[in-house]
Design an enzyme around this catalytic site. Structure first.
Site, PDB file in Angstrom:
ATOM      1  N   ASP A   1     -62.040  24.094  55.704  1.00  0.00           N
ATOM      2  CA  ASP A   1     -61.382  22.762  55.305  1.00  0.00           C
ATOM      3  C   ASP A   1     -60.940  23.012  53.900  1.00  0.00           C
ATOM      4  O   ASP A   1     -61.457  23.941  53.244  1.00  0.00           O
ATOM      5  CB  ASP A   1     -62.620  21.843  55.128  1.00  0.00           C
ATOM      6  CG  ASP A   1     -62.175  20.389  54.815  1.00  0.00           C
ATOM      7  OD1 ASP A   1     -61.423  19.833  55.070  1.00  0.00           O
ATOM      8  OD2 ASP A   1     -62.823  20.035  53.756  1.00  0.00           O
TER       9      ASP A   1
ATOM     10  N   ASP B   1     -59.768  20.176  51.189  1.00  0.00           N
ATOM     11  CA  ASP B   1     -60.379  19.275  50.221  1.00  0.00           C
ATOM     12  C   ASP B   1     -61.547  19.187  50.119  1.00  0.00           C
ATOM     13  O   ASP B   1     -62.321  18.800  51.270  1.00  0.00           O
ATOM     14  CB  ASP B   1     -59.801  17.785  50.450  1.00  0.00           C
ATOM     15  CG  ASP B   1     -58.207  17.734  50.389  1.00  0.00           C
ATOM     16  OD1 ASP B   1     -57.720  18.815  49.773  1.00  0.00           O
ATOM     17  OD2 ASP B   1     -57.611  16.843  50.857  1.00  0.00           O
TER      18      ASP B   1
ATOM     19  N   GLY C   1     -63.023  13.567  53.554  1.00  0.00           N
ATOM     20  CA  GLY C   1     -62.722  14.142  54.844  1.00  0.00           C
ATOM     21  C   GLY C   1     -62.071  13.308  55.851  1.00  0.00           C
ATOM     22  O   GLY C   1     -61.770  13.786  57.029  1.00  0.00           O
TER      23      GLY C   1
HETATM   24  P1  B16 Z   1     -53.591  13.099  53.253  1.00  0.00           P
HETATM   25  P2  B16 Z   1     -59.410  18.024  54.554  1.00  0.00           P
HETATM   26  C1  B16 Z   1     -58.656  15.404  53.984  1.00  0.00           C
HETATM   27  O1  B16 Z   1     -58.523  16.728  53.715  1.00  0.00           O
HETATM   28  C2  B16 Z   1     -59.261  14.358  52.638  1.00  0.00           C
HETATM   29  O2  B16 Z   1     -60.517  15.128  52.485  1.00  0.00           O
HETATM   30  C3  B16 Z   1     -59.123  13.249  52.830  1.00  0.00           C
HETATM   31  O3  B16 Z   1     -59.697  12.606  51.727  1.00  0.00           O
HETATM   32  C4  B16 Z   1     -57.906  12.781  53.034  1.00  0.00           C
HETATM   33  O4  B16 Z   1     -57.727  11.181  53.129  1.00  0.00           O
HETATM   34  C5  B16 Z   1     -57.176  13.592  54.380  1.00  0.00           C
HETATM   35  O5  B16 Z   1     -57.168  14.991  54.193  1.00  0.00           O
HETATM   36  C6  B16 Z   1     -55.771  13.260  54.591  1.00  0.00           C
HETATM   37  O6  B16 Z   1     -54.998  13.475  53.550  1.00  0.00           O
HETATM   38  O7  B16 Z   1     -53.347  11.534  52.767  1.00  0.00           O
HETATM   39  O8  B16 Z   1     -52.959  14.048  52.118  1.00  0.00           O
HETATM   40  O9  B16 Z   1     -52.808  13.519  54.370  1.00  0.00           O
HETATM   41  O10 B16 Z   1     -60.802  17.552  53.701  1.00  0.00           O
HETATM   42  O11 B16 Z   1     -59.538  17.880  55.580  1.00  0.00           O
HETATM   43  O12 B16 Z   1     -58.945  19.067  53.653  1.00  0.00           O
HETATM   44 MG    MG Z   2     -62.682  18.160  53.184  1.00  0.00          MG
END
Ligand code: B16
Ligand code: MG
Length: 215
Positions: A8, A10, A45
């Site tokens: 993952d 973020d 997430g």
């Molecule tokens: P975006 P991950 C996730 O990334 C984030 O943790 C989450 O906070 C976010 O809303 C989601 O991606 C969508 O991101 O708005 O940039 O498309 O933890 O799966 O790497």
């Molecule tokens: Mg994450």
């Protein structure tokens, strides 16, 4: 045997949660919706739309307004992530990626984010990974297994050959639903259902991981 690792992004390799928080906070302030750092924890997430739904609660907005707010938040977020550099990699991330490559394991990113490619590029780790599954790869977001299954497919591996590193409950659920091994990063209250739980990537090596995954 284990042949691939899916990370993952973020919250695992870098802490973009802070930037997601700042962008949502700005949007919430503009809309006059109460929001704070603690409320942001529930968004870890989960997809952009699901995040917005939690923020607006039972306030009524049209689909057009929802789309506009999602775009506005993303504009703020994209602006913030321009300042990401390799220094923003979390402790232990680079050494683990290098260690796994050395051990000839395949490495993929499995991120719900549509901005994953920009973040990967800014972090300077593009040359350390074999595949990217991001917010454009599949329709169903985590906790559905689809994103991680897509990542495994990109690596040419079966789910049972893959280990997922995740910081979010929705991500651990997705890994388990995909029949993969799960390493939870963070407090057991959040990621305790993973096969292995560690506080961070610091000090994690292939040497001390292997052997812990047995069918
Ligand atoms: P975006 P991950 C996730 O990334 C984030 O943790 C989450 O906070 C976010 O809303 C989601 O991606 C969508 O991101 O708005 O940039 O498309 O933890 O799966 O790497
Ligand atoms: Mg994450």
């Amino acid at each position: 045997a284990i042949r691939g690792m899916i990370f993952d992004l973020d919250g695992v390799l870098t802490d973009t949660a802070q930037y997601h928080y700042l962008a949502w906070q700005r949007l919430a302030n503009e809309e006059g919706i109460p929001f704070n750092r603690q409320a942001n924890e529930a968004l870890r997430g989960i997809s952009r739309r699901a995040s917005l739904m939690l923020i607006i609660g039972d306030r009524r907005y049209s689909e057009v307004q929802i789309q506009e707010m999602m775009e506005r938040k993303n504009d703020y977020y994209v602006e913030l992530i321009q300042r990401i550099t390799p220094k923003d990699l979390l402790p232990g991330a680079v050494s683990l990626l290098d260690d796994l490559r050395q051990a000839r394991l395949k490495i993929a990113i499995g991120s719900a984010s549509k901005n994953a490619r920009v973040v990967i590029e800014k972090l300077g780790i593009g040359n350390k990974i074999d595949a990217i599954a991001d917010g454009y790869s599949v329709q169903k977001p985590k906790p559905a297994p689809d994103l991680f299954l897509f990542a495994a497919q990109q690596l040419g591996l079966s789910p049972q050959q893959c280990v997922v590193f995740e910081d979010a409950a929705a991500g651990i659920d997705a890994a388990l639903a995909a029949s993969m091994w799960a390493v939870g990063i963070g407090p057991p209250v959040r990621v305790g259902t993973a096969h292995i739980v560690v506080p961070s990537l610091a000090g994690v090596t292939w040497e001390n991981l292997q052997g812990k995954f047995r069918d």
